[in-house]
Design a protein around this motif. Structure first.
Motif, PDB file in Angstrom:
ATOM      1  N   ARG A  88     -13.810  -3.344  -8.774  1.00 35.59           N
ATOM      2  CA  ARG A  88     -13.022  -2.725  -7.713  1.00 35.59           C
ATOM      3  C   ARG A  88     -11.886  -1.911  -8.342  1.00 35.59           C
ATOM      4  NH1 ARG A  88     -14.132  -4.258  -2.585  1.00 35.59           N
ATOM      5  NH2 ARG A  88     -15.224  -6.241  -2.269  1.00 35.59           N
ATOM      6  N   SER A  89     -11.471  -0.849  -7.670  1.00 38.11           N
ATOM      7  CA  SER A  89     -10.358  -0.042  -8.164  1.00 38.11           C
ATOM      8  C   SER A  89      -9.064  -0.495  -7.503  1.00 38.11           C
ATOM      9  CB  SER A  89     -10.597   1.437  -7.858  1.00 38.11           C
ATOM     10  OG  SER A  89     -10.527   1.665  -6.456  1.00 38.11           O
ATOM     11  N   ALA A  90      -7.945  -0.188  -8.173  1.00 33.91           N
ATOM     12  CA  ALA A  90      -6.638  -0.538  -7.618  1.00 33.91           C
ATOM     13  C   ALA A  90      -6.405   0.173  -6.300  1.00 33.91           C
ATOM     14  CB  ALA A  90      -5.547  -0.181  -8.627  1.00 33.91           C
ATOM     15  N   GLU A  91      -6.866   1.418  -6.181  1.00 34.34           N
ATOM     16  CA  GLU A  91      -6.675   2.177  -4.956  1.00 34.34           C
ATOM     17  C   GLU A  91      -7.450   1.566  -3.798  1.00 34.34           C
ATOM     18  OE1 GLU A  91      -7.920   6.589  -3.506  1.00 34.34           O
ATOM     19  OE2 GLU A  91      -6.606   6.499  -5.268  1.00 34.34           O
ATOM     20  N   GLU A  92      -8.656   1.128  -4.086  1.00 35.01           N
ATOM     21  CA  GLU A  92      -9.475   0.509  -3.046  1.00 35.01           C
ATOM     22  C   GLU A  92      -8.850  -0.788  -2.568  1.00 35.01           C
ATOM     23  OE1 GLU A  92     -13.987  -1.403  -2.501  1.00 35.01           O
ATOM     24  OE2 GLU A  92     -13.240  -0.805  -4.481  1.00 35.01           O
ATOM     25  N   LEU A  93      -8.382  -1.616  -3.522  1.00 31.33           N
ATOM     26  CA  LEU A  93      -7.770  -2.893  -3.157  1.00 31.33           C
ATOM     27  C   LEU A  93      -6.513  -2.678  -2.315  1.00 31.33           C
ATOM     28  CD1 LEU A  93      -7.945  -6.017  -3.603  1.00 31.33           C
ATOM     29  CD2 LEU A  93      -6.310  -5.689  -5.467  1.00 31.33           C
ATOM     30  N   LEU A  94      -5.674  -1.721  -2.720  1.00 32.95           N
ATOM     31  CA  LEU A  94      -4.444  -1.456  -1.990  1.00 32.95           C
ATOM     32  C   LEU A  94      -4.744  -0.910  -0.597  1.00 32.95           C
ATOM     33  CD1 LEU A  94      -1.354  -1.464  -2.121  1.00 32.95           C
ATOM     34  CD2 LEU A  94      -1.452   0.848  -3.070  1.00 32.95           C
ATOM     35  N   ALA A  95      -5.780  -0.087  -0.476  1.00 37.21           N
ATOM     36  CA  ALA A  95      -6.151   0.468   0.825  1.00 37.21           C
ATOM     37  C   ALA A  95      -6.579  -0.637   1.787  1.00 37.21           C
ATOM     38  CB  ALA A  95      -7.257   1.495   0.653  1.00 37.21           C
ATOM     39  N   LEU A  96      -7.395  -1.586   1.309  1.00 43.11           N
ATOM     40  CA  LEU A  96      -7.843  -2.683   2.166  1.00 43.11           C
ATOM     41  C   LEU A  96      -6.674  -3.568   2.583  1.00 43.11           C
ATOM     42  CD1 LEU A  96     -11.133  -3.634   0.262  1.00 43.11           C
ATOM     43  CD2 LEU A  96     -10.972  -2.611   2.548  1.00 43.11           C
ATOM     44  N   ALA A  97      -5.807  -3.906   1.604  1.00 43.47           N
ATOM     45  CA  ALA A  97      -4.665  -4.768   1.914  1.00 43.47           C
ATOM     46  C   ALA A  97      -3.728  -4.096   2.913  1.00 43.47           C
ATOM     47  CB  ALA A  97      -3.913  -5.114   0.629  1.00 43.47           C
ATOM     48  N   ALA A  98      -3.435  -2.809   2.699  1.00 45.64           N
ATOM     49  CA  ALA A  98      -2.516  -2.108   3.592  1.00 45.64           C
ATOM     50  C   ALA A  98      -3.106  -1.920   4.979  1.00 45.64           C
ATOM     51  CB  ALA A  98      -2.152  -0.759   2.985  1.00 45.64           C
ATOM     52  N   SER A  99      -4.428  -1.750   5.074  1.00 40.51           N
ATOM     53  CA  SER A  99      -5.057  -1.578   6.383  1.00 40.51           C
ATOM     54  C   SER A  99      -4.897  -2.818   7.236  1.00 40.51           C
ATOM     55  CB  SER A  99      -6.541  -1.239   6.200  1.00 40.51           C
ATOM     56  OG  SER A  99      -6.693   0.014   5.550  1.00 40.51           O
ATOM     57  N   VAL A 100      -4.863  -3.999   6.618  1.00 36.11           N
ATOM     58  CA  VAL A 100      -4.602  -5.241   7.348  1.00 36.11           C
ATOM     59  C   VAL A 100      -3.111  -5.406   7.620  1.00 36.11           C
ATOM     60  CG1 VAL A 100      -4.758  -7.764   7.272  1.00 36.11           C
ATOM     61  CG2 VAL A 100      -6.648  -6.369   6.385  1.00 36.11           C
ATOM     62  N   GLU A 101      -2.290  -5.145   6.576  1.00 37.85           N
ATOM     63  CA  GLU A 101      -0.859  -5.409   6.679  1.00 37.85           C
ATOM     64  C   GLU A 101      -0.122  -4.438   7.594  1.00 37.85           C
ATOM     65  OE1 GLU A 101      -0.087  -8.202   5.781  1.00 37.85           O
ATOM     66  OE2 GLU A 101       0.342  -8.447   3.641  1.00 37.85           O
ATOM     67  N   GLN A 102      -0.740  -3.330   7.959  1.00 40.67           N
ATOM     68  CA  GLN A 102      -0.050  -2.371   8.825  1.00 40.67           C
ATOM     69  C   GLN A 102       0.243  -2.947  10.203  1.00 40.67           C
ATOM     70  OE1 GLN A 102      -2.472   1.081   9.994  1.00 40.67           O
ATOM     71  NE2 GLN A 102      -4.324  -0.066   9.475  1.00 40.67           N
ATOM     72  N   VAL A 131       2.232  -1.472   2.726  1.00 41.33           N
ATOM     73  CA  VAL A 131       1.896  -0.280   3.501  1.00 41.33           C
ATOM     74  C   VAL A 131       2.644   0.936   2.956  1.00 41.33           C
ATOM     75  CG1 VAL A 131       2.023   0.794   5.778  1.00 41.33           C
ATOM     76  CG2 VAL A 131       1.338  -1.609   5.565  1.00 41.33           C
ATOM     77  N   ARG A 132       3.916   0.750   2.628  1.00 45.27           N
ATOM     78  CA  ARG A 132       4.718   1.853   2.089  1.00 45.27           C
ATOM     79  C   ARG A 132       4.147   2.364   0.767  1.00 45.27           C
ATOM     80  NH1 ARG A 132       9.158  -0.441   2.733  1.00 45.27           N
ATOM     81  NH2 ARG A 132       9.404  -1.368   0.665  1.00 45.27           N
ATOM     82  N   ALA A 133       3.710   1.426  -0.089  1.00 48.25           N
ATOM     83  CA  ALA A 133       3.126   1.817  -1.373  1.00 48.25           C
ATOM     84  C   ALA A 133       1.848   2.617  -1.176  1.00 48.25           C
ATOM     85  CB  ALA A 133       2.849   0.566  -2.218  1.00 48.25           C
ATOM     86  N   ALA A 134       1.048   2.232  -0.196  1.00 47.88           N
ATOM     87  CA  ALA A 134      -0.189   2.975   0.071  1.00 47.88           C
ATOM     88  C   ALA A 134       0.123   4.396   0.541  1.00 47.88           C
ATOM     89  CB  ALA A 134      -1.012   2.237   1.122  1.00 47.88           C
ATOM     90  N   HIS A 135       1.120   4.528   1.399  1.00 47.75           N
ATOM     91  CA  HIS A 135       1.504   5.852   1.877  1.00 47.75           C
ATOM     92  C   HIS A 135       2.041   6.715   0.735  1.00 47.75           C
ATOM     93  CE1 HIS A 135       2.004   4.306   6.286  1.00 47.75           C
ATOM     94  NE2 HIS A 135       0.760   4.693   6.022  1.00 47.75           N
ATOM     95  N   GLN A 136       2.829   6.106  -0.147  1.00 43.11           N
ATOM     96  CA  GLN A 136       3.382   6.855  -1.276  1.00 43.11           C
ATOM     97  C   GLN A 136       2.288   7.376  -2.204  1.00 43.11           C
ATOM     98  OE1 GLN A 136       6.074   3.957  -2.925  1.00 43.11           O
ATOM     99  NE2 GLN A 136       7.796   4.605  -1.639  1.00 43.11           N
ATOM    100  N   ARG A 137       1.179   6.641  -2.272  1.00 43.68           N
ATOM    101  CA  ARG A 137       0.067   7.066  -3.126  1.00 43.68           C
ATOM    102  C   ARG A 137      -0.904   7.992  -2.395  1.00 43.68           C
ATOM    103  NH1 ARG A 137       2.044   2.351  -4.923  1.00 43.68           N
ATOM    104  NH2 ARG A 137       1.692   1.686  -7.096  1.00 43.68           N
ATOM    105  N   GLY A 138      -0.585   8.327  -1.153  1.00 42.44           N
ATOM    106  CA  GLY A 138      -1.450   9.226  -0.399  1.00 42.44           C
ATOM    107  C   GLY A 138      -2.732   8.584   0.085  1.00 42.44           C
TER     108      GLY A 138
END
Length: 639
Positions: A337-351, A362-369
């Motif tokens: 798994r990639s770091a971007e994929e993991l962060l996207a899944l986590a942020a999609s729940v945490e939003q 969520v903020r970190a995911a937005h900062q990474r686009g």
């Protein structure tokens, strides 16, 4: 219709009646000297001088009865002495010095408190509240309530704290933070009352009333600051006592050795302590004004004197040395798994969560686009985690016990000062997001600069665990770490610190007691609590730890300039006294020279409005730190 100049002259006459009367007496005396009977000028001028002696003498007696040395004693004695020996014109010049000295001090203080009074003058009185169907109504600012929508026109002061509803806008926040450049804000950003709208009208939703807004809190601090008097100023008053004794002894000796009573008057004319008395208040008001222009509201002039002698600085950790909000430090996915994929899944729940850690992810995911996916069937369990269906996968985010362990991929152990948020996808452990309370970029430079300013000991006082506290202390170079403290423990710790004065810096509600008990309490006011702000002796309006160093430097500069102005006045007056004692300085010439000494001391005291050479050098280092801070912020936004 009166012109502006005419109104100004009338106002000056009303504000300084004794100056006007002295000048008028001089004019009348000059006419009598030229055209009147012999001796009439002496009678008129001497009579006026004796009236001033009586008025000032009563004030002097009242001061003595109150246990305070009458600082104008020498001036009163010199007027009486010059009248008695027939030097009536010299007496009139000393009268002008006495009355004009107050006018000069008022004028100098007006210039010195320019930044303070600017804040008061800009206090908003009315606001444009949006009504039904887009209408606007002008209402008193104290009628604005949270959730009201307010329009701020170009160049107007934002009346209350609020959230920006306009897509984007620029504001002048220089009166609040000292930042000279316009600051850009976007929809949803908080906007502080007291900031000035740029070239476009903006719409703001109020989040506070005027009374509880940031600007009103600053206004109250400024009013306290203007009403204060520094211990140093009272010290300057006490310095006048030995100066008076020396002057009287020298005058008496000159009279006794020469047998000429005029010598006594000539010495006293140049011995008036006005430079000593005026210099210190002007210098301290100048220092307080300069602090305000740098985004630091000093509540009392005495605080500046204490700041100049700070030897120990105690600091809270969370929100002071650190930002006080968690940020994503590292994303650690399992292989495949990639770091971007993991962060996207986590942020999609945490939003869908309001937890501080969820907001950071969520903020970190937005900062990474990273674009977030919608979640379905969201379930949040307090203190454990949350789960939802995201893009056809069952995703769980939270504690390790909540998401489940995988023997094949052991979860990483968080480092000092970190916390781990674990992620599982379709029932299998998928990785960990490590979060930390980020260290302020300016923290290390601030600690180094404080030592350069004469601070001997730095102490961290925190309620956090020892391991976390030590980790932060090692990064910034703290000498002494006290961890696991309750508010009362912090108070006890500050009281026991041996190297004083102690400056305590904090920002939270739990810091209010220790800020109050410290020799000097300084609150980080931009994001600090109201309790901390009210308990502190100084408030850094801008959320910048480096303002601590600025406050200490300004205190040192202010006290140094005050002493220099006092030394200048005493030195010049002493030199003139010696010359007068020899009989080579006529009373009239000496009186005019003493006027020059007064003016020189006031002008020197106003130097406290400007930085010294040591501050200019340290400022270059501070600018480098600011560039480093900006670079760090950029990296956080675009990792």
């Amino acid at each position: 219709m009166r012109t502006r100049d005419e109104r100004g002259r009338r106002l000056a006459v009303r504000r300084y009646p004794w100056v006007t009367a002295t000048v008028a007496t001089g004019g009348v005396g000059g006419l009598l000297e030229a055209f009147g009977p012999a001796g009439s000028a002496q009678i008129a001028v001497s009579a006026f001088a004796l009236v001033l002696v009586v008025v000032r003498g009563r004030r002097m007696v009242m001061d003595l009865r109150a246990g305070t040395y009458g600082v104008d004693m020498l001036a009163v004695l010199s007027v009486a002495a010059t009248v008695l020996v027939g030097e009536y014109w010299a007496a009139l010049v000393v009268c002008l010095m006495l009355s004009g000295g107050e006018a000069l001090e008022t004028s100098a203080n007006g210039r010195a408190r320019r930044e303070l009074t600017a804040l008061l003058a800009r206090e908003p009185r009315v606001a444009q509240r949006a009504g039904p169907e887009g209408t606007l109504e002008e209402v008193p600012v104290d009628r604005i309530r949270p959730e009201d929508e307010v329009w701020v026109r170009p160049g107007e002061v934002v009346p209350v704290d609020g959230l920006l509803l306009t897509a984007a806008a620029t504001f002048d926040e220089s009166s609040l933070t000292g930042e000279s450049l316009p600051v850009e804000h976007h929809r949803g950003d908080p906007v502080l009352s007291g900031s000035v709208a740029g070239s476009d009208a903006v719409r703001v939703r109020a989040t506070a009333t005027a009374a509880t807004s940031q600007y009103q809190a600053i206004i109250e601090l400024v009013k306290q600051a203007q009403a204060s008097k520094a211990p140093f100023v009272r010290l300057a008053d006490r310095v006048a006592v030995p100066f008076t004794v020396v002057a009287l002894l020298l005058a008496a000796a000159a009279w006794a050795l020469s047998g000429d009573a005029t010598r006594f008057a000539e010495v006293l004319v140049v011995a008036t302590p006005c430079p000593l008395i005026i210099a210190a208040p002007v210098a301290f008001m100048s220092g307080m004004s300069r602090a305000a222009s740098n985004g630091i509201i000093v509540k009392s002039a005495g605080t500046l004197e204490l700041l100049s002698r700070v030897r120990t600085v105690a600091l809270d950790k969370t929100g002071t040395l650190t930002r006080g909000a968690p940020v994503v430090a590292e994303v650690l996915p399992v292989p495949g798994r990639s770091a971007e994929e993991l962060l996207a899944l986590a942020a999609s729940v945490e939003q869908y969560s309001v937890h501080a850690l969820a907001a950071a992810i969520v903020r970190a995911a937005h900062q990474r686009g990273i674009e977030l996916s919608p979640g379905h069937d969201v379930v949040e369990e307090t203190a454990r985690g949350a789960r939802a269906a995201v893009d056809g996968h069952a995703v769980a985010v939270g504690k390790l016990a909540y998401v489940g362990e995988d023997p094949r991929h052991p979860a990483p152990r968080p480092g000092a000062g970190q916390i781990g948020v674990h992620v599982a996808v379709d029932g299998s452990y998928a990785g960990t997001v490590l979060l930390a309370d980020e260290l302020r970029p300016e923290a290390r430079h601030t600690l180094v600069a404080l030592r350069g300013a004469g601070v001997r000991t730095t102490v961290m006082l925190t309620g956090d665990a020892e391991v976390t506290a030590r980790h932060v202390a090692d990064q910034v170079g703290i000498d002494d770490v006290r961890a696991g403290l309750l508010p009362q423990d912090k108070v006890d710790a500050v009281r026991r610190l041996p190297d004083r004065p102690v400056l305590m810096v904090g920002d939270g509600v739990n810091d209010a007691p220790v800020l109050a008990v410290a020799d000097i309490g300084m609150a980080m006011g931009a994001r600090g609590s109201t309790a901390a702000t009210e308990s502190a002796d100084a408030v850094a309006v801008h959320d910048d730890l480096a303002r601590t160093v600025t406050a200490v430097r300004i205190g040192q500069r202010t006290v140094r300039v005050a002493w220099q102005a006092i030394a200048l006045g005493i030195g010049l007056s002493s030199l003139l006294m010696v010359v007068a004692a020899t009989g080579r300085l006529p009373a009239l010439a000496g009186a005019w020279l003493q006027e020059g000494v007064d003016l020189a001391c006031i002008l020197w005291a106003l130097l406290a409005t400007r930085p010294g050479r040591d501050e200019t050098r340290s400022g270059a280092t501070g600018q480098a730190a600011a560039r480093s801070r900006a670079s760090s912020d950029s990296l956080m936004s675009n990792p």
